[in-house]
Design a protein around this motif. Sequence first.
Motif, short mmCIF file in Angstrom:
data_model
loop_
_atom_site.label_atom_id
_atom_site.label_comp_id
_atom_site.label_asym_id
_atom_site.label_seq_id
_atom_site.Cartn_x
_atom_site.Cartn_y
_atom_site.Cartn_z
N ALA A 280 0.86 -1.19 0.00
CA ALA A 280 0.00 0.00 0.00
C ALA A 280 0.89 1.23 0.00
N ARG A 281 0.28 2.36 -0.35
CA ARG A 281 0.97 3.64 -0.33
C ARG A 281 0.51 4.47 0.87
N THR A 282 1.30 5.48 1.20
CA THR A 282 0.92 6.37 2.30
C THR A 282 0.56 7.77 1.82
N TYR A 283 0.45 7.96 0.50
CA TYR A 283 0.03 9.24 -0.04
C TYR A 283 -0.60 9.01 -1.41
N THR A 284 -1.32 10.00 -1.90
CA THR A 284 -2.03 9.86 -3.18
C THR A 284 -1.40 10.67 -4.30
N GLU A 285 -0.64 11.70 -3.98
CA GLU A 285 -0.05 12.56 -5.01
C GLU A 285 1.22 11.91 -5.52
N ILE A 286 1.07 11.04 -6.50
CA ILE A 286 2.19 10.24 -7.00
C ILE A 286 2.91 11.00 -8.10
N ASP A 287 4.22 11.04 -8.01
CA ASP A 287 5.04 11.73 -9.00
C ASP A 287 5.32 10.79 -10.16
N GLY A 288 4.79 11.08 -11.34
CA GLY A 288 5.02 10.25 -12.51
C GLY A 288 4.08 9.06 -12.58
N ASP A 289 4.44 8.08 -13.39
CA ASP A 289 3.62 6.89 -13.58
C ASP A 289 3.62 6.07 -12.29
N PRO A 290 2.43 5.76 -11.74
CA PRO A 290 2.38 4.97 -10.50
C PRO A 290 3.08 3.63 -10.61
N LEU A 291 3.15 3.07 -11.83
CA LEU A 291 3.77 1.77 -12.00
C LEU A 291 5.24 1.78 -11.60
N TRP A 292 5.89 2.94 -11.75
CA TRP A 292 7.33 3.02 -11.48
C TRP A 292 7.64 3.78 -10.20
N ASN A 293 6.64 4.29 -9.52
CA ASN A 293 6.85 4.95 -8.24
C ASN A 293 7.28 3.92 -7.20
N PRO A 294 8.34 4.18 -6.41
CA PRO A 294 8.86 3.16 -5.49
C PRO A 294 8.15 3.06 -4.16
N ASP A 295 7.21 3.94 -3.88
CA ASP A 295 6.68 4.05 -2.51
C ASP A 295 5.45 3.21 -2.24
N ARG A 296 5.49 1.96 -2.69
CA ARG A 296 4.54 0.97 -2.20
C ARG A 296 5.28 0.12 -1.17
N HIS A 297 4.72 0.03 0.02
CA HIS A 297 5.39 -0.61 1.14
C HIS A 297 4.69 -1.92 1.50
N THR A 298 5.42 -2.82 2.14
CA THR A 298 4.87 -4.11 2.57
C THR A 298 4.20 -3.96 3.93
N PHE A 299 2.94 -4.42 4.01
CA PHE A 299 2.19 -4.43 5.26
C PHE A 299 1.73 -5.85 5.56
N VAL A 300 1.54 -6.14 6.83
CA VAL A 300 1.03 -7.44 7.28
C VAL A 300 0.03 -7.20 8.40
N LYS A 301 -1.11 -7.88 8.34
CA LYS A 301 -2.12 -7.78 9.40
C LYS A 301 -2.89 -9.08 9.52
N PRO A 302 -3.47 -9.35 10.70
CA PRO A 302 -4.28 -10.57 10.84
C PRO A 302 -5.54 -10.52 9.99
N LEU A 303 -5.91 -11.66 9.45
CA LEU A 303 -7.17 -11.81 8.72
C LEU A 303 -8.21 -12.34 9.71
N ARG A 304 -9.39 -11.79 9.67
CA ARG A 304 -10.46 -12.26 10.54
C ARG A 304 -11.48 -13.05 9.73
N TRP A 305 -12.40 -13.68 10.46
CA TRP A 305 -13.35 -14.58 9.81
C TRP A 305 -14.77 -14.29 10.24
N CYS A 306 -15.68 -14.35 9.27
CA CYS A 306 -17.10 -14.18 9.55
C CYS A 306 -17.70 -15.50 10.03
N ASP A 307 -18.89 -15.43 10.57
CA ASP A 307 -19.54 -16.63 11.09
C ASP A 307 -19.80 -17.67 10.00
N ASP A 308 -19.93 -17.23 8.76
CA ASP A 308 -20.19 -18.17 7.67
C ASP A 308 -18.92 -18.75 7.06
#
Length: 319
Positions: A280-308
Amino acid sequence: MENDVGDIPEPLIEQRADPCIYRHTDGYYYFTASVPQYDRVELRRAKTIEGLASAQTRSVWRKGAGGPCPELIRAPEIHFSGGAWYVYFAAAPSREPRGRLSRHRIYAIRNASANPLAGEWEFMGQVDTGNDTSCLDAATFTHKGQLYGLWAQQHGGADGSANLYIAPMATPWQVGGAPVMLSRPEFDWECRGLPVNEAPSVLKKHGRVFIGYSAGATGHDQAMGLLWAGEDADLLDPASWTKSREPVLQAGDGHATHGPGHTGFTVAEDGSTVLLVYHARTYTEIDGDPLWNPDRHTFVKPLRWCDDGMPDFGRPAVA
């Protein structure tokens, strides 16, 4: 089911897009991702998720190291199959006009060492998907004794549009049957910027096989979708799969985390809690083509589950 973005936590690893975390039977977590230079495959390992952030890295493959894929190495995935390690990645001869990926193809490398950060990596060549158009984001998984491959591929043209495909694998680097299209971009949230379904990742839980994927272009409004089938279904039959009509994870106005994508799954140190891995990114004003912008960072979080028994992706920034 919540499906938006909340307050931002600290990223696990900065400037590492397209993350993949694999927990092996040796008790280590193995991590790889796209590096900003797109010139190599980089691996690291640690006994804990948090330990990956400071773990020593090793470059196991560099551009020009072999075969017809000298440049633009993207979206590596590490898997263990048949007693050996495999990394799948996409590469192309050169950067495309307007930053597109129309010349990318999937390649595989193999290492028979117990520790993939040691030993030698062997170039296994291009993974022939049966269609000579741009493809990337390859992954494999085993279900009921059969190895399957998943990937994203352009359906024709150079507009960047892509669909998700599945096929049985004859070997970890050779497709063993006709590829089947599982999903194409059809909803508005899948077509923001570009009509794209990509980055599939498998999770098996509660009697179902789930495939998380990324939708839309690589900008701040990228989102995640979900496919699922029963564990006893024919996974090569598109009719076996159900697709979420709404994104399972997306950003919104006023949020601090943007463009969650490249869905991945692993398990926490307790051996049971499923973790969602994404960039994910931490800002929306991306300089240039988003495909080549380096500021996508790795995040990890627990996944939760619904009753179904369905996964609740919650909010990318909230555990």
